[in-house]
Design a protein around this motif. Sequence first.
Motif, PDB file in Angstrom:
ATOM      1  N   SER A  21      24.988  -9.924 -86.639  1.00 37.70           N
ATOM      2  CA  SER A  21      24.664  -9.668 -85.239  1.00 37.70           C
ATOM      3  C   SER A  21      24.159  -8.244 -85.037  1.00 37.70           C
ATOM      4  CB  SER A  21      25.898  -9.917 -84.361  1.00 37.70           C
ATOM      5  OG  SER A  21      25.620  -9.615 -83.016  1.00 37.70           O
ATOM      6  N   GLY A  29      25.248 -17.250 -85.256  1.00 38.83           N
ATOM      7  CA  GLY A  29      25.584 -18.672 -85.165  1.00 38.83           C
ATOM      8  C   GLY A  29      25.063 -19.491 -86.328  1.00 38.83           C
ATOM      9  N   PHE A  30      23.923 -19.070 -86.893  1.00 41.57           N
ATOM     10  CA  PHE A  30      23.365 -19.809 -88.031  1.00 41.57           C
ATOM     11  C   PHE A  30      24.267 -19.700 -89.254  1.00 41.57           C
ATOM     12  CE2 PHE A  30      21.803 -15.559 -88.575  1.00 41.57           C
ATOM     13  CZ  PHE A  30      21.691 -15.355 -89.934  1.00 41.57           C
ATOM     14  N   SER A  58      31.372 -20.788 -82.124  1.00 42.26           N
ATOM     15  CA  SER A  58      30.264 -19.906 -82.461  1.00 42.26           C
ATOM     16  C   SER A  58      29.788 -19.139 -81.238  1.00 42.26           C
ATOM     17  CB  SER A  58      29.111 -20.722 -83.057  1.00 42.26           C
ATOM     18  OG  SER A  58      27.954 -19.919 -83.205  1.00 42.26           O
ATOM     19  N   ILE A  62      29.890 -15.147 -80.452  1.00 45.17           N
ATOM     20  CA  ILE A  62      28.619 -14.452 -80.246  1.00 45.17           C
ATOM     21  C   ILE A  62      28.683 -13.505 -79.046  1.00 45.17           C
ATOM     22  CG2 ILE A  62      26.243 -14.853 -79.440  1.00 45.17           C
ATOM     23  CD1 ILE A  62      26.228 -17.298 -81.363  1.00 45.17           C
ATOM     24  N   SER A 156      19.961 -22.579 -77.808  1.00 43.77           N
ATOM     25  CA  SER A 156      21.201 -21.858 -78.070  1.00 43.77           C
ATOM     26  C   SER A 156      22.416 -22.725 -77.767  1.00 43.77           C
ATOM     27  CB  SER A 156      21.243 -20.589 -77.210  1.00 43.77           C
ATOM     28  OG  SER A 156      22.529 -20.010 -77.227  1.00 43.77           O
ATOM     29  N   VAL A 161      24.065 -21.506 -81.367  1.00 39.09           N
ATOM     30  CA  VAL A 161      23.568 -20.224 -81.871  1.00 39.09           C
ATOM     31  C   VAL A 161      23.172 -19.364 -80.678  1.00 39.09           C
ATOM     32  CG1 VAL A 161      22.784 -21.189 -84.056  1.00 39.09           C
ATOM     33  CG2 VAL A 161      21.198 -21.093 -82.129  1.00 39.09           C
TER      34      VAL A 161
END
Length: 199
Positions: A21, A29-30, A58, A62, A156, A161
Amino acid sequence: MFPIEYFIGLILIGICAGFASGLLGVGGGFLIVPLQYFLLKYIGVEPDLAILISFGTSLAIIIPTSLSGAYRHTRTMDNIIKPGIRLGIFGIIGGALGGFSASMLPSRVLEIIFGLLLLFVTVNNIVNINKEKEDAKIPFNWITAGIIGLLVGFSSGLLGVGGGIFLIAILTALLGFSMIEAIATSSIFISLTAIGGFL
């Protein structure tokens, strides 16, 4: 009772996602989704539930990791705040719609879509390696921010993600952002979009 390796796995996933990140302007997220999905299946969680838990977790992860990255970027670049927030406003709506859609689809369909996402990430990274800054092909205004924010936000929420992997490609290829500007703008965008998808 969860086995100890499950908690060790979660810690390692969190560290990798946080590093990705801050470095790449993506939510991580991937990495989080497939790793946690396989971890949950390993401890016996049904695939349909495991995929949704992975997406939701996830997006929850994030939010703070991307906020941390956004804070660091805004300390050195103040020109990214306005486009990041503009895109993020529409991203919240798209994220909520994508999250709702994910809850309606079978896990196998979501697995295939996520696999295609990972393929896109790979091809995009190969194509854009050492790519120079390009001139803007379309103007950045409320209309383009709305379209891009909704579409990337939807992806997303659908795939769990942040959407940074899509947004960075769009910002650099179509809107004339440098890579560092796109990464920094993306960190603001995904911190907002992930809220919609998580909810």
